[in-house]
Design an enzyme around this catalytic site. Structure first.
Site, PDB file in Angstrom:
ATOM      1  CG  HIS A  20      -1.791  -1.140   1.387  1.00 36.21           C
ATOM      2  ND1 HIS A  20      -3.068  -1.154   0.885  1.00 36.21           N
ATOM      3  CD2 HIS A  20      -1.613  -2.353   1.974  1.00 36.21           C
ATOM      4  CE1 HIS A  20      -3.643  -2.314   1.163  1.00 36.21           C
ATOM      5  NE2 HIS A  20      -2.779  -3.063   1.827  1.00 36.21           N
ATOM      6  CG  HIS A  68      -4.504   8.870   4.386  1.00 33.99           C
ATOM      7  ND1 HIS A  68      -5.576   8.031   4.574  1.00 33.99           N
ATOM      8  CD2 HIS A  68      -3.658   8.196   3.570  1.00 33.99           C
ATOM      9  CE1 HIS A  68      -5.373   6.902   3.907  1.00 33.99           C
ATOM     10  NE2 HIS A  68      -4.218   6.988   3.292  1.00 33.99           N
ATOM     11  CB  SER A 100      -2.403   4.138  -3.646  1.00 29.42           C
ATOM     12  OG  SER A 100      -2.513   5.122  -2.648  1.00 29.42           O
ATOM     13  CG  ASP A 142     -11.281   2.526   2.781  1.00 27.45           C
ATOM     14  OD1 ASP A 142     -11.879   1.598   3.391  1.00 27.45           O
ATOM     15  OD2 ASP A 142     -10.636   3.401   3.364  1.00 27.45           O
ATOM     16  CD  GLU A 205      -6.505  -7.281   7.013  1.00 29.36           C
ATOM     17  OE1 GLU A 205      -7.381  -6.872   6.215  1.00 29.36           O
ATOM     18  OE2 GLU A 205      -5.563  -6.587   7.384  1.00 29.36           O
TER      19      GLU A 205
END
Ligand code: IMP
Ligand code: ZN
Length: 348
Positions: A20, A68, A100, A142, A205
């Site tokens: 990422h 960010h 990204s 996202d 995950e």
């Protein structure tokens, strides 16, 4: 990063498939970003998880929010992307797939389109400057942002796939796994696959994502990120494992990320051997080399020392990663030739 890998792992030609962009920013680049924005009062302890430290997954996602803030303009993205590409190249990565999430920033006028364009520009500039790594890009969705944004992101990815002569090769699904549900994103993911984008999806995950993983595996994706809780010993199921094996879907495995993010209790309890020992395609990756203070050489070395693998076995693992990439066949052939040429010097 506190230590350096042994020469063998640094010299080993490597393929990085799960990185990422904003998680991969080095200490040195963070310094430059902090100098550009002193008013934010951000320190290094807020952007990286040092050795011996662990964070909950929730805390890891807070770290991305801080980063960010530091990376919010075209100028920042260009610098960050070029630095990250060069650092992977210096670490012996010959083929890199960066991913990204396109972001817009009202303060700086950054749009999602500029965001992707700037990363593509960084890839071109690195090539012109002689960086010896082939770079491709995956546009990230996202999961937190839901159906509509996912669909917009897929459209953006499709446009760039067509306009960048193959530099944009795929779509990633990532973000906080405890937020949102994959079923809302299925139409967007299926559309992306239908248009020719390759799918690399974070999956299982955390525990309790079995139903979602089953839905996502029915697409099926081209690669799986993490897949920590797919197998029965981790609360998953044999039917999930069967689907992964039947479709021979490679797993992107990121040991330090999983240990520092506490989804896996220790290196020795990582799910790497579960898949590796059955001959399933596994690719060692970094995930977020900046946040987790690692690099790909260290991840290879860590896998070898934890699971007692020889240099020959690690060579094979790095070579097999070529076939798991989203590179076109001609590039895969070129990379395989490079590996063959380098072998006598590296595997002395
Ligand atoms: P960016 O997409 O370049 O801004 O990189 C940071 C983003 O990657 C985060 O905000 C997450 O959406 C995603 N990400 C990074 N690491 C992980 C992970 O381990 N699991 C899920 N998503 C992740
Ligand atoms: Zn990831």
């Amino acid at each position: 990063m506190e230590t350096e890998a042994d020469a063998f792992y640094r010299e080993l030609p490597k393929v990085e498939l799960h990185a990422h962009l904003n998680g991969s920013i080095s200490f040195a680049t963070i310094e430059k970003l902090i100098a550009r924005k002193p008013h934010l009062n951000i320190g290094h302890s807020m952007t990286a998880i040092q050795s011996g430290q662990r964070r909950t997954l929730e805390e890891c996602f807070q770290v991305f929010k801080v980063i960010h803030q530091l990376v919010d303009s075209e100028e920042d993205i260009l610098m960050v992307a070029k630095d990250v590409i060069k650092e992977f190249a210096d670490d012996g990565v010959k083929y890199l797939e960066l991913r990204s999430t396109p972001r817009e920033e009202k303060n700086t006028g950054l749009t999602k389109k500029n965001y992707v364009e700037t990363i593509i520009e960084a890839i071109h500039q690195c090539k012109k400057e002689g960086v010896d790594t082939e770079v491709r890009f995956l546009v990230a969705v996202d999961r937190r942002n839901g159906t509509e944004v996912a669909m917009e992101t897929v459209k953006l990815a499709e446009e760039f796939m067509l306009s960048t002569s193959g530099l944009v090769v795929g779509l990633d699904l990532s973000g906080d796994p405890t937020v949102g549900h994959g079923k809302d994103l299925l139409p967007a993911l299926e559309k992306a696959k239908h248009s020719g984008l390759k799918l690399a999806l974070h999956m299982s995950e955390v525990p309790s994502q079995m139903e979602e993983s089953d839905l996502l595996l029915n697409i099926p994706p081209h690669r799986i990120g993490h897949g920590t809780f797919l197998h029965p010993e981790m609360g998953g199921s044999q039917s999930l494992v069967d689907k992964v094996q039947k479709n021979n879907i490679p797993l992107e495995l990121c040991l330090t990320s999983n240990v520092k993010g506490q989804t896996v209790p220790s290196y020795s309890q990582h799910h790497f051997p579960y898949w590796y020992q059955s001959g399933h395609p596994c690719v060692i990756c970094t995930d977020d080399k900046g946040v987790f203070c690692t690099n790909l050489s260290l991840e290879y070395q860590r896998a070898a020392s934890t699971f007692g693998l020889s240099h020959e076995a690690m060579w094979k693992l790095s070579q097999q990663a070529i076939d798991c990439s989203f590179a076109p066949d001609a590039l895969k052939d070129q990379l395989k030739q490079r590996w063959t040429k380098l072998r006598p010097a590296v595997l002395r």
